[in-house]
Scaffold this motif. Structure first.
Motif, PDB file in Angstrom:
ATOM      1  N   ALA A  28       0.835  -1.208   0.000  1.00 31.78           N
ATOM      2  CA  ALA A  28       0.000   0.000   0.000  1.00 31.78           C
ATOM      3  C   ALA A  28       0.869   1.258   0.000  1.00 31.78           C
ATOM      4  N   GLU A  29       1.958   1.248   0.750  1.00 32.85           N
ATOM      5  CA  GLU A  29       2.864   2.401   0.793  1.00 32.85           C
ATOM      6  C   GLU A  29       3.469   2.695  -0.576  1.00 32.85           C
ATOM      7  N   ARG A  30       3.652   1.666  -1.369  1.00 33.84           N
ATOM      8  CA  ARG A  30       4.211   1.844  -2.716  1.00 33.84           C
ATOM      9  C   ARG A  30       3.112   2.153  -3.738  1.00 33.84           C
ATOM     10  N   GLY A  31       1.872   2.135  -3.301  1.00 32.13           N
ATOM     11  CA  GLY A  31       0.759   2.430  -4.201  1.00 32.13           C
ATOM     12  C   GLY A  31       0.341   1.248  -5.054  1.00 32.13           C
ATOM     13  N   TYR A  32       0.753   0.047  -4.675  1.00 33.37           N
ATOM     14  CA  TYR A  32       0.453  -1.147  -5.463  1.00 33.37           C
ATOM     15  C   TYR A  32      -0.892  -1.785  -5.095  1.00 33.37           C
ATOM     16  N   VAL A  33      -1.305  -1.614  -3.860  1.00 31.85           N
ATOM     17  CA  VAL A  33      -2.546  -2.237  -3.385  1.00 31.85           C
ATOM     18  C   VAL A  33      -3.397  -1.187  -2.679  1.00 31.85           C
ATOM     19  N   ASP A  34      -4.670  -1.228  -2.960  1.00 33.97           N
ATOM     20  CA  ASP A  34      -5.644  -0.371  -2.288  1.00 33.97           C
ATOM     21  C   ASP A  34      -6.335  -1.223  -1.225  1.00 33.97           C
ATOM     22  N   ILE A  35      -6.358  -0.719  -0.005  1.00 33.43           N
ATOM     23  CA  ILE A  35      -6.979  -1.428   1.117  1.00 33.43           C
ATOM     24  C   ILE A  35      -8.151  -0.594   1.599  1.00 33.43           C
ATOM     25  N   ARG A  36      -9.327  -1.208   1.674  1.00 32.07           N
ATOM     26  CA  ARG A  36     -10.471  -0.459   2.192  1.00 32.07           C
ATOM     27  C   ARG A  36     -11.310  -1.346   3.099  1.00 32.07           C
ATOM     28  N   LYS A  37     -11.940  -0.705   4.040  1.00 35.05           N
ATOM     29  CA  LYS A  37     -12.820  -1.394   4.989  1.00 35.05           C
ATOM     30  C   LYS A  37     -14.257  -1.177   4.538  1.00 35.05           C
ATOM     31  N   VAL A  38     -15.048  -2.249   4.559  1.00 34.96           N
ATOM     32  CA  VAL A  38     -16.463  -2.141   4.202  1.00 34.96           C
ATOM     33  C   VAL A  38     -17.305  -2.779   5.301  1.00 34.96           C
ATOM     34  N   ALA A  39     -18.425  -2.160   5.581  1.00 35.62           N
ATOM     35  CA  ALA A  39     -19.339  -2.701   6.586  1.00 35.62           C
ATOM     36  C   ALA A  39     -20.015  -3.941   6.027  1.00 35.62           C
ATOM     37  N   SER A  40     -20.107  -4.948   6.872  1.00 35.57           N
ATOM     38  CA  SER A  40     -20.764  -6.196   6.500  1.00 35.57           C
ATOM     39  C   SER A  40     -21.548  -6.675   7.717  1.00 35.57           C
ATOM     40  N   GLY A  41     -22.769  -6.199   7.820  1.00 32.46           N
ATOM     41  CA  GLY A  41     -23.556  -6.515   9.009  1.00 32.46           C
ATOM     42  C   GLY A  41     -22.942  -5.843  10.218  1.00 32.46           C
ATOM     43  N   ARG A  42     -22.707  -6.613  11.253  1.00 31.25           N
ATOM     44  CA  ARG A  42     -22.099  -6.061  12.470  1.00 31.25           C
ATOM     45  C   ARG A  42     -20.582  -5.986  12.379  1.00 31.25           C
ATOM     46  N   TYR A  43     -20.033  -6.509  11.309  1.00 33.31           N
ATOM     47  CA  TYR A  43     -18.581  -6.595  11.176  1.00 33.31           C
ATOM     48  C   TYR A  43     -18.071  -5.680  10.069  1.00 33.31           C
ATOM     49  N   THR A  44     -16.778  -5.500  10.063  1.00 35.45           N
ATOM     50  CA  THR A  44     -16.106  -4.774   8.988  1.00 35.45           C
ATOM     51  C   THR A  44     -15.192  -5.752   8.269  1.00 35.45           C
ATOM     52  N   LYS A  45     -15.261  -5.740   6.959  1.00 37.14           N
ATOM     53  CA  LYS A  45     -14.382  -6.598   6.158  1.00 37.14           C
ATOM     54  C   LYS A  45     -13.338  -5.742   5.480  1.00 37.14           C
ATOM     55  N   THR A  46     -12.174  -6.323   5.299  1.00 39.48           N
ATOM     56  CA  THR A  46     -11.100  -5.641   4.585  1.00 39.48           C
ATOM     57  C   THR A  46     -11.073  -6.166   3.163  1.00 39.48           C
ATOM     58  N   ARG A  47     -11.183  -5.224   2.230  1.00 40.38           N
ATOM     59  CA  ARG A  47     -11.174  -5.566   0.807  1.00 40.38           C
ATOM     60  C   ARG A  47      -9.882  -5.049   0.185  1.00 40.38           C
ATOM     61  N   LEU A  48      -9.320  -5.832  -0.709  1.00 41.21           N
ATOM     62  CA  LEU A  48      -8.028  -5.533  -1.313  1.00 41.21           C
ATOM     63  C   LEU A  48      -8.160  -5.483  -2.831  1.00 41.21           C
ATOM     64  N   ARG A  49      -7.437  -4.530  -3.422  1.00 44.11           N
ATOM     65  CA  ARG A  49      -7.468  -4.383  -4.876  1.00 44.11           C
ATOM     66  C   ARG A  49      -6.079  -3.993  -5.361  1.00 44.11           C
ATOM     67  N   LEU A  50      -5.637  -4.635  -6.435  1.00 46.10           N
ATOM     68  CA  LEU A  50      -4.375  -4.263  -7.067  1.00 46.10           C
ATOM     69  C   LEU A  50      -4.627  -2.988  -7.864  1.00 46.10           C
ATOM     70  N   THR A  51      -3.831  -1.953  -7.630  1.00 49.24           N
ATOM     71  CA  THR A  51      -4.004  -0.687  -8.344  1.00 49.24           C
ATOM     72  C   THR A  51      -3.399  -0.796  -9.742  1.00 49.24           C
ATOM     73  N   ALA A  52      -3.664   0.196 -10.573  1.00 50.56           N
ATOM     74  CA  ALA A  52      -3.066   0.234 -11.909  1.00 50.56           C
ATOM     75  C   ALA A  52      -1.535   0.293 -11.794  1.00 50.56           C
ATOM     76  N   THR A  53      -1.036   1.026 -10.811  1.00 50.23           N
ATOM     77  CA  THR A  53       0.407   1.096 -10.574  1.00 50.23           C
ATOM     78  C   THR A  53       0.948  -0.285 -10.208  1.00 50.23           C
ATOM     79  N   GLY A  54       0.231  -0.979  -9.336  1.00 46.81           N
ATOM     80  CA  GLY A  54       0.637  -2.318  -8.935  1.00 46.81           C
ATOM     81  C   GLY A  54       0.595  -3.300 -10.091  1.00 46.81           C
ATOM     82  N   GLN A  55      -0.441  -3.186 -10.909  1.00 53.27           N
ATOM     83  CA  GLN A  55      -0.571  -4.068 -12.078  1.00 53.27           C
ATOM     84  C   GLN A  55       0.597  -3.838 -13.033  1.00 53.27           C
ATOM     85  N   GLY A  56       0.932  -2.580 -13.275  1.00 56.53           N
ATOM     86  CA  GLY A  56       2.051  -2.268 -14.160  1.00 56.53           C
ATOM     87  C   GLY A  56       3.377  -2.764 -13.614  1.00 56.53           C
ATOM     88  N   ALA A  57       3.581  -2.574 -12.310  1.00 55.62           N
ATOM     89  CA  ALA A  57       4.822  -3.033 -11.673  1.00 55.62           C
ATOM     90  C   ALA A  57       4.933  -4.555 -11.748  1.00 55.62           C
TER      91      ALA A  57
END
Length: 103
Positions: free
Chosen positions: A52-81
């Motif tokens: 994430a510090e290098r901008g390769y992965v986006d980390i976000r928290k999403v509400a899921s009922g009473r819990y929070t889930k962590t969702r991960l996505r490879l960024t365009a920068t990460g895909q290129g790298a």
């Protein structure tokens, strides 16, 4: 377009594996990545922080009922790298195979 280059971020097989997994999907759940990479939660978190510090992965928290889930996505920068790193590895293999002496 520049020559493909090895990326020190991927000198860690764990980070390479994380990004390779994420490259195959639009978004993934933290737990799915953890299971695929066979990592402990702290180990995955530590490596995701680096990505994430290098901008390769986006980390976000999403509400899921009473819990929070962590969702991960490879960024365009990460895909290129990742693509550049894999291409550089392939170049190394191809060069080694073509420069081997016959016989």
């Amino acid at each position: 377009m520049s020559e493909p280059a090895l990326d020190d971020t991927f000198s860690s097989a764990v980070r390479l594996r994380i990004c390779a997994y994420l490259s195959g999907c639009e978004e993934a759940d933290f737990k799915a990545v953890q299971e695929f990479c066979d990592l402990t939660q702290p180990n995955l978190s530590k490596n995701l922080t680096v990505l994430a510090e290098r901008g390769y992965v986006d980390i976000r928290k999403v509400a899921s009922g009473r819990y929070t889930k962590t969702r991960l996505r490879l960024t365009a920068t990460g895909q290129g790298a990742l693509q550049s790193h894999v291409a550089a590895l392939q170049d190394i293999v191809t060069t080694a195979r073509t420069r081997q002496p016959a016989g």
